[in-house]
Write a protein that holds these residues in place. Structure first.
Motif, PDB file in Angstrom:
ATOM      1  N   GLU A   1       0.834  -1.205   0.000  1.00 47.55           N
ATOM      2  CA  GLU A   1       0.000   0.000   0.000  1.00 47.55           C
ATOM      3  C   GLU A   1       0.866   1.252   0.000  1.00 47.55           C
ATOM      4  OE1 GLU A   1      -2.419  -0.630   3.432  1.00 47.55           O
ATOM      5  OE2 GLU A   1      -4.006  -1.674   2.328  1.00 47.55           O
ATOM      6  N   ARG A   2       1.906   1.254   0.823  1.00 48.29           N
ATOM      7  CA  ARG A   2       2.776   2.426   0.916  1.00 48.29           C
ATOM      8  C   ARG A   2       3.557   2.676  -0.364  1.00 48.29           C
ATOM      9  NH1 ARG A   2       4.322   4.193   6.449  1.00 48.29           N
ATOM     10  NH2 ARG A   2       2.883   3.176   7.912  1.00 48.29           N
ATOM     11  N   LEU A   3       3.912   1.597  -1.072  1.00 41.88           N
ATOM     12  CA  LEU A   3       4.753   1.734  -2.268  1.00 41.88           C
ATOM     13  C   LEU A   3       3.977   1.520  -3.559  1.00 41.88           C
ATOM     14  CD1 LEU A   3       8.062  -0.035  -1.145  1.00 41.88           C
ATOM     15  CD2 LEU A   3       7.341   2.345  -0.829  1.00 41.88           C
ATOM     16  N   ARG A   4       2.662   1.598  -3.483  1.00 36.65           N
ATOM     17  CA  ARG A   4       1.837   1.276  -4.645  1.00 36.65           C
ATOM     18  C   ARG A   4       2.161   2.140  -5.864  1.00 36.65           C
ATOM     19  NH1 ARG A   4      -2.552  -1.751  -5.650  1.00 36.65           N
ATOM     20  NH2 ARG A   4      -3.921  -1.144  -7.363  1.00 36.65           N
ATOM     21  N   GLU A   5       2.439   3.405  -5.662  1.00 34.46           N
ATOM     22  CA  GLU A   5       2.685   4.273  -6.815  1.00 34.46           C
ATOM     23  C   GLU A   5       3.980   3.916  -7.548  1.00 34.46           C
ATOM     24  OE1 GLU A   5       4.376   8.432  -6.090  1.00 34.46           O
ATOM     25  OE2 GLU A   5       3.407   7.983  -4.171  1.00 34.46           O
ATOM     26  N   PHE A   6       4.835   3.122  -6.905  1.00 38.55           N
ATOM     27  CA  PHE A   6       6.094   2.732  -7.542  1.00 38.55           C
ATOM     28  C   PHE A   6       6.040   1.313  -8.111  1.00 38.55           C
ATOM     29  CE2 PHE A   6       7.018   5.540  -3.903  1.00 38.55           C
ATOM     30  CZ  PHE A   6       7.408   6.662  -4.625  1.00 38.55           C
ATOM     31  N   MET A   7       4.965   0.578  -7.804  1.00 38.32           N
ATOM     32  CA  MET A   7       4.877  -0.805  -8.257  1.00 38.32           C
ATOM     33  C   MET A   7       4.580  -0.860  -9.753  1.00 38.32           C
ATOM     34  SD  MET A   7       2.733  -3.914  -6.512  1.00 38.32           S
ATOM     35  CE  MET A   7       3.813  -3.980  -5.085  1.00 38.32           C
ATOM     36  N   THR A   8       5.193  -1.825 -10.421  1.00 34.43           N
ATOM     37  CA  THR A   8       5.014  -1.957 -11.857  1.00 34.43           C
ATOM     38  C   THR A   8       5.045  -3.437 -12.228  1.00 34.43           C
ATOM     39  OG1 THR A   8       5.814  -1.159 -14.010  1.00 34.43           O
ATOM     40  CG2 THR A   8       7.481  -1.750 -12.401  1.00 34.43           C
ATOM     41  N   GLY A   9       4.938  -3.717 -13.518  1.00 34.21           N
ATOM     42  CA  GLY A   9       5.015  -5.087 -13.983  1.00 34.21           C
ATOM     43  C   GLY A   9       3.677  -5.803 -13.989  1.00 34.21           C
ATOM     44  N   SER A  10       3.743  -7.101 -14.265  1.00 28.77           N
ATOM     45  CA  SER A  10       2.551  -7.925 -14.443  1.00 28.77           C
ATOM     46  C   SER A  10       2.664  -9.208 -13.632  1.00 28.77           C
ATOM     47  CB  SER A  10       2.369  -8.276 -15.926  1.00 28.77           C
ATOM     48  OG  SER A  10       2.263  -7.111 -16.723  1.00 28.77           O
ATOM     49  N   LEU A  11       1.586  -9.975 -13.629  1.00 25.32           N
ATOM     50  CA  LEU A  11       1.589 -11.328 -13.093  1.00 25.32           C
ATOM     51  C   LEU A  11       0.825 -12.220 -14.061  1.00 25.32           C
ATOM     52  CD1 LEU A  11      -0.923 -11.720 -10.108  1.00 25.32           C
ATOM     53  CD2 LEU A  11      -0.912  -9.757 -11.644  1.00 25.32           C
ATOM     54  N   ILE A  12       0.947 -13.525 -13.895  1.00 25.33           N
ATOM     55  CA  ILE A  12       0.369 -14.471 -14.846  1.00 25.33           C
ATOM     56  C   ILE A  12      -0.645 -15.373 -14.156  1.00 25.33           C
ATOM     57  CG2 ILE A  12       0.857 -16.438 -16.357  1.00 25.33           C
ATOM     58  CD1 ILE A  12       3.515 -15.166 -17.033  1.00 25.33           C
ATOM     59  N   TYR A  13      -1.785 -15.526 -14.814  1.00 27.15           N
ATOM     60  CA  TYR A  13      -2.826 -16.460 -14.377  1.00 27.15           C
ATOM     61  C   TYR A  13      -2.909 -17.603 -15.386  1.00 27.15           C
ATOM     62  CZ  TYR A  13      -4.760 -13.112 -10.999  1.00 27.15           C
ATOM     63  OH  TYR A  13      -4.938 -12.264  -9.926  1.00 27.15           O
ATOM     64  N   LEU A  14      -3.218 -18.781 -14.878  1.00 35.49           N
ATOM     65  CA  LEU A  14      -3.486 -19.932 -15.727  1.00 35.49           C
ATOM     66  C   LEU A  14      -4.736 -20.622 -15.189  1.00 35.49           C
ATOM     67  CD1 LEU A  14      -2.492 -21.635 -18.127  1.00 35.49           C
ATOM     68  CD2 LEU A  14      -1.177 -23.009 -16.502  1.00 35.49           C
TER      69      LEU A  14
END
Length: 298
Positions: free
Chosen positions: A201-214
């Motif tokens: 929550e504190r670093l949300r504005e700096f978070m990037t990238g993706s994740l994968i669902y299957l």
């Protein structure tokens, strides 16, 4: 004695406020681990006050550092000594100090993984045995490597794999998925597992990238933080998790390919070099993705 030691450490430095430190970072650049808001928010979580210092020459600010006692702020050693070990995880992040290009400062605070970008500016640095792993530019991968990565991504998507941006998820969802996949991959809890949601929550504005669902289940995730300096983009790959039951589709490798390609595209669109750090150059898989570069310590 303690006052004398601090006076010796800080010789040449002047105490400044957080706003002045932030101004130095925005002018001179830095990395994720030295970004003013990352420092402020994680220090507040740890409840450890930050002492900001500026290097001033002829009345002009030429650089700044954020400190915890004899260490740079956010140091693992300080968390450990104050009983807060593993409160948050920044991996072995590259430390780029906000210093003017022609500054010459003396650093006596303890630090590790200081960037090669600071070598010419900082006296007192020594190269450490452990280098950093920085992602190669896309053209530095062989044609075969790029073909295989695109093929793995296609096969995963044909099997029902879906790539989703991390920011589509709430901090609570991110924390739950990361904790679960990390434990599945490594067999033990992620660092700071009990505080992941608050950190995200504190670093949300700096978070990037993706994740994968299957098949509607998350199977691969990576924790990435990104900040932009005047002269470059800094991105830290903190850690990740993968469901080992889906190894035949190589979701971890696919995710590394997707995340690095996207980061390079974004940085090049801004006409800036990218410093995409995988942390310490200590694992064989990092050799597939990265170049080893020197890092320094005090």
């Amino acid at each position: 004695m303690l006052g004398w030691l601090r006076s010796w450490r800080e010789r040449g430095w002047t105490q400044i406020d957080a706003a002045t430190y932030a101004d130095a970072w925005q002018r001179f650049g830095g990395s994720v681990a030295t970004h003013p808001q990352v420092v402020e928010r994680l220090a507040a979580l740890a409840n450890i006050p930050v002492r900001y210092l500026g290097w001033i020459e002829q009345g002009e600010l030429r650089g700044a550092i954020a400190t915890w006692g004899r260490h740079l702020a956010l140091a693992k050693e300080v968390l450990k000594s104050t009983g807060k070990r593993g409160l948050f995880d920044l991996g072995n992040a590259e430390i780029i100090l906000p210093l003017a290009a022609d500054a010459r400062v003396r650093l006596r605070h303890r630090a590790r993984y200081v960037s090669g970008l600071n070598v010419a500016q900082v006296q007192g640095l020594r190269e450490q045995p452990e280098g950093l792993a920085l992602a190669r530019e896309p053209e530095q991968y062989s044609k075969k490597f790029r073909y295989n990565q695109r093929r793995e991504q296609r096969l995963l998507e044909e099997a029902g794999g879906v790539i989703r941006p991390m920011l589509e998820l709430s901090a609570a969802e991110q924390a739950g998925i990361y904790a679960d996949l990390f434990r599945r991959r490594w067999g033990f809890a992620a660092a700071g597992e009990g505080h992941l949601q608050e950190v995200f929550e504190r670093l949300r504005e700096f978070m990037t990238g993706s994740l994968i669902y299957l098949e509607d289940r998350p199977v691969a995730i990576q924790i990435l933080y990104r900040v932009e300096s005047p002269g470059w983009v800094s991105l830290e790959y903190i850690n990740g998790g993968v469901d080992p039951q889906n190894r035949e589709f190589s979701p971890g490798s696919v995710l590394s390919f997707v995340n690095t390609q996207q980061a390079w595209e974004e940085a090049r669109a801004r006409n800036k070099p990218l410093r995409y750090s995988f942390g310490r150059a200590d694992r064989e898989y990092k050799e597939r993705w990265c170049n080893r570069v020197p890092s320094y310590r005090v």
